[in-house]
Design an enzyme around this catalytic site. Structure first.
Site: not given
Length: 322
Positions: A159, A185
């Site tokens: 990501s 994350y």
């Protein structure tokens, strides 16, 4: 040598769809595994692999939900597996190795994002444990089948969120520093990119090439742990509450979002290449600018960090590719 982080001149771009990148791709006789293949980007990915002729296996924590989502795809088999459980990942790998059939494509699409602090059975923070360690175990368990393919690709969905944080090797599990769900994350997504580099270095002699990618900003079930206020802060919805679409700014439909992963898995343009982070269906440049810009952060394209992560992952899981 790892492929340089420089665009290859792909004919595709930000607005390209999964259908676009799969034109002319024939996967007859190929076997693919797609984690997270029963929702969101993973489900779209599975549908296009099947349309191209592949046999697909989808490991699922929720087997009933997966079978319902994939009921119209007879070429798909659902098997139980939970990336958060070392035992479950091992059982899945053992079951497939006993079958002996080669695996040509492994697409690591499953993941969690911005979750409250929790830990796996070994005490590892859940986002790192699921997004990285679970897939590390899976690849190690399936290694004999990937080698047996005579040409396999392992694709890990990272990501642009990797730009939030490098892997904090001195405190990955937030034992000393305060827990921040976005930093956690970010480092897990950096780990996905570093994993692809280290795996490719080990796999290329066996015909196994590895890639990581940013699919684009797409509002899927991945955002289930976010509040309405947090989602609004991303400016992802229009005045009517519908998802915005602006591929040039990285905001995509789910069909556009699935394109880069499928391109990494199947594009002839990537023959002989590997170890790189991709975006908009091409190899991405290194990002030297601000957070949220196109490209890969230097810390996620660093071979020394990739090797350090591999060594640590091997120690924590007791597994390796042999």
């Amino acid at each position: 040598m790892t492929t340089p982080q420089k665009p290859l001149g792909s004919p595709f771009g930000p607005a390209s769809t999964a259908t676009d990148v799969m034109v002319g791709i024939d996967l007859s006789g190929k076997r693919a595994i797609v984690t997270g293949g029963y929702s969101g980007l993973g489900l779209v990915t599975v549908r296009h692999l099947v349309q191209a002729g592949a046999e697909v296996i989808v490991p699922a924590r929720d087997v009933d939900r997966a079978r319902a989502a994939l009921a119209d795809l007879p070429a798909v088999e659902v098997l139980p597996m939970d990336l958060f459980s070392a035992d479950a990942v091992a059982a899945f790998g053992h079951a497939l190795v006993r079958r002996g059939a080669p695996v040509h494509l492994l697409i690591n699409s499953a993941g969690i994002m911005a979750t409250p602090l929790s830990r796996d059975a070994d005490g590892h923070e859940s986002q790192f444990a699921t997004n990285h360690l679970g897939h590390f175990r899976l690849v190690c368990g399936l290694w004999p089948l990937l080698k047996a393919a005579g040409g396999a690709r392992v694709v890990s969905v990272s990501s642009r969120g990797h730009q939030i944080a490098a892997v904090a090797f001195d405190d990955i599990d937030f034992g000393q520093r305060p827990y921040d769900k976005w930093v956690a994350y970010g480092q897990s997504k950096t780990a996905n990119a570093l994993f692809a580099r280290a795996l490719d270095a080990r796999g290329r002699a066996h015909g196994v090439r590895a890639f990581s990618l940013h699919p684009g900003q797409i509002l899927t079930d991945l955002a289930r742990h976010l509040s309405a206020e947090e989602i609004a802060a991303f400016d992802a919805l229009d005045a009517q509450g519908n998802p915005k679409v602006d591929p040039d700014q990285g905001v995509k439909t789910i069909e556009q979002g699935a394109a880069t992963g499928l391109w990494c898995a199947t594009s002839p343009l990537l023959a002989g290449h590997g170890g790189v982070y991709c975006e908009d269906s091409d190899v991405a440049p290194v990002n030297t600018g601000a957070l949220g810009r196109k490209g890969v952060a230097g810390w996620a394209a660093d071979d020394a960090a990739a090797e350090k992560l591999w060594t640590l992952s091997k120690e924590w899981t007791g597994q390796d590719v042999l």
